[in-house]
Enzyme design. Structure first.
Site, short mmCIF file in Angstrom:
data_model
loop_
_atom_site.label_atom_id
_atom_site.label_comp_id
_atom_site.label_asym_id
_atom_site.label_seq_id
_atom_site.Cartn_x
_atom_site.Cartn_y
_atom_site.Cartn_z
N SER A 110 -10.37 -45.12 -39.16
CA SER A 110 -11.04 -44.65 -40.42
C SER A 110 -11.04 -45.54 -41.77
O SER A 110 -11.49 -45.31 -42.67
CB SER A 110 -10.75 -43.28 -40.79
OG SER A 110 -9.37 -43.28 -40.89
N SER A 111 -9.96 -46.39 -41.42
CA SER A 111 -9.83 -47.37 -42.74
C SER A 111 -9.03 -48.48 -42.28
O SER A 111 -8.48 -48.80 -41.08
CB SER A 111 -8.88 -46.61 -43.61
OG SER A 111 -7.65 -46.28 -43.09
N GLY A 112 -8.83 -49.58 -43.11
CA GLY A 112 -7.79 -50.76 -43.08
C GLY A 112 -8.06 -51.46 -41.79
O GLY A 112 -9.34 -51.80 -41.51
N ALA A 144 12.23 -46.95 -36.25
CA ALA A 144 12.54 -46.33 -35.01
C ALA A 144 11.17 -46.28 -34.12
O ALA A 144 11.17 -46.70 -32.71
CB ALA A 144 13.19 -45.05 -34.89
N SER A 148 2.22 -52.69 -32.94
CA SER A 148 3.46 -52.41 -33.39
C SER A 148 3.74 -52.81 -35.04
O SER A 148 2.81 -52.54 -35.77
CB SER A 148 4.53 -53.22 -32.65
OG SER A 148 5.94 -53.16 -32.96
N LYS A 155 8.55 -47.85 -34.31
CA LYS A 155 7.84 -49.38 -33.92
C LYS A 155 8.70 -50.10 -32.83
O LYS A 155 8.05 -50.75 -31.89
CB LYS A 155 7.64 -50.08 -35.09
CG LYS A 155 6.37 -49.51 -35.90
CD LYS A 155 5.07 -49.45 -35.26
CE LYS A 155 3.81 -48.83 -36.01
NZ LYS A 155 2.77 -48.81 -35.28
N TYR A 164 10.15 -45.05 -39.42
CA TYR A 164 9.00 -45.91 -39.11
C TYR A 164 9.69 -46.95 -38.20
O TYR A 164 8.90 -47.34 -37.01
CB TYR A 164 8.39 -46.59 -40.34
CG TYR A 164 7.59 -47.61 -40.02
CD1 TYR A 164 6.27 -47.18 -39.75
CD2 TYR A 164 7.74 -48.93 -40.30
CE1 TYR A 164 5.19 -48.07 -39.46
CE2 TYR A 164 7.00 -49.77 -40.09
CZ TYR A 164 5.53 -49.42 -39.80
OH TYR A 164 4.49 -50.46 -39.48
N THR A 197 -3.56 -52.41 -46.80
CA THR A 197 -4.13 -51.13 -46.27
C THR A 197 -3.64 -49.96 -46.86
O THR A 197 -2.99 -50.15 -48.07
CB THR A 197 -3.59 -50.96 -44.61
OG1 THR A 197 -2.31 -50.88 -44.74
CG2 THR A 197 -4.31 -52.37 -43.74
N GLY A 244 -7.26 -44.80 -35.05
CA GLY A 244 -6.87 -45.08 -36.17
C GLY A 244 -8.17 -46.09 -37.06
O GLY A 244 -7.57 -47.16 -37.41
N ASP A 296 -7.77 -36.51 -33.00
CA ASP A 296 -6.26 -36.38 -33.29
C ASP A 296 -5.34 -36.87 -32.26
O ASP A 296 -5.43 -36.26 -31.33
CB ASP A 296 -5.86 -34.98 -34.03
CG ASP A 296 -4.56 -34.74 -34.53
OD1 ASP A 296 -3.76 -35.68 -34.04
OD2 ASP A 296 -4.13 -34.06 -35.41
#
Length: 271
Positions: free
Chosen positions: A11-13, A147, A131, A149, A145, A180, A9, A53
């Protein structure tokens, strides 16, 4: 000490910001995401972007095999890939809910299963699982969401105990509000729900709050996450949890010590 680090993950933020920092610190950083075009700048800095992916086992296997063949080891795995799915339990389709779990929980587990054997062999390693403060508390419209985390929290605790015998550390990152793409994804999810939904009033208030949080001082910069991950990576004995970012500490404190009914009142007072 230079470490081989794999970040999902990125690609950003938070993932991308942290990758930049770790590259500058001299680490060998492999970044993976579906949008490889958004990671080309990391390559120019000395990073190693790969397309992946987290829901495709063959993608994960390729990435791990590539890193092991080139570096011989993976010292740090940061399971950071994930997204927020918002909408009422009644409105969100189970197809979308399963996709959320597939990315946020099973994708993380799949990455871990592929990397752990090499860490066990080395008798050393660090796994960081992203998390959220949402893994400790809740807001309406965020059932799936939250659930996912909450599942990350439980999985990470069990994993920590299982891997201790192999000298593999497990740390959980619990971000608060971070600037983000999370907010834009939330708003996009709401846009797919019927305007005739029984929950439009509640959604409108959450939309307003999300837009407000994205302005001014409503969120922390991703750099606070980058600094924290850098600290975890360099620590010989990292903490089990790192709660960082806007509202993370006070919100989890309230959830822990005020009890369900009072916390419910506080949350709903904002609705």
């Amino acid at each position: 000490m230079k470490k081989v680090i794999l970040i999902t993950g990125a690609s950003s933020g938070m993932g991308k910001e942290t990758a930049v920092k770790l590259i500058h610190e001299g680490h060998i950083v492999y970044t993976v995401a579906r949008r490889i075009d958004q990671m080309q700048d990391l390559k120019s800095l000395g990073g190693h972007p790969l397309q992946m992916d987290v829901t495709r086992e063959e993608d994960i296997q390729y990435v791990v095999d590539t890193i092991i063949s080139k570096e011989g080891r993976i010292d740090v795995l940061w399971n950071n890939a994930g997204y927020g799915l918002y909408g009422s339990v009644e409105d969100v389709s189970l197809t979308e809910a399963r996709k959320e779990m597939e990315v946020n929980v099973f994708g993380m587990a799949a990455m871990t299963q592929k990397v752990v054997p090499f860490m066990r062999k080395a008798k050393s390693g660090l796994i960081i699982n992203t998390s959220s403060m949402g893994g400790k508390m809740y807001f309406p419209m965020g059932a799936w969401y939250h659930a996912s985390k909450h599942a990350v929290e439980g999985l990470s605790d069990c994993l920590r105990l299982e891997l201790k015998q192999f000298n593999i550390k497990v740390a959980v990152l619990e971000p608060g509000f971070i600037a983000t793409e999370f907010g834009s994804v939330l708003l996009h999810n709401f846009s797919k729900i019927s305007p005739q939904s029984a929950y439009t009033g509640m959604m409108d208030k959450i939309i307003h709050g999300t837009k407000r949080a994205g302005q001014g001082n409503g969120s922390s910069k991703p750099s606070v996450i980058a600094d924290t991950v850098s600290k975890i990576v360099s620590s010989t004995n990292p903490k089990t949890r790192y709660r960082v970012g806007k509202f993370a500490r006070p919100m989890v404190w309230m959830r822990t010590y005020l009890g369900d009914r009072l916390f419910d009142k506080i949350v709903m007072s904002q609705m």
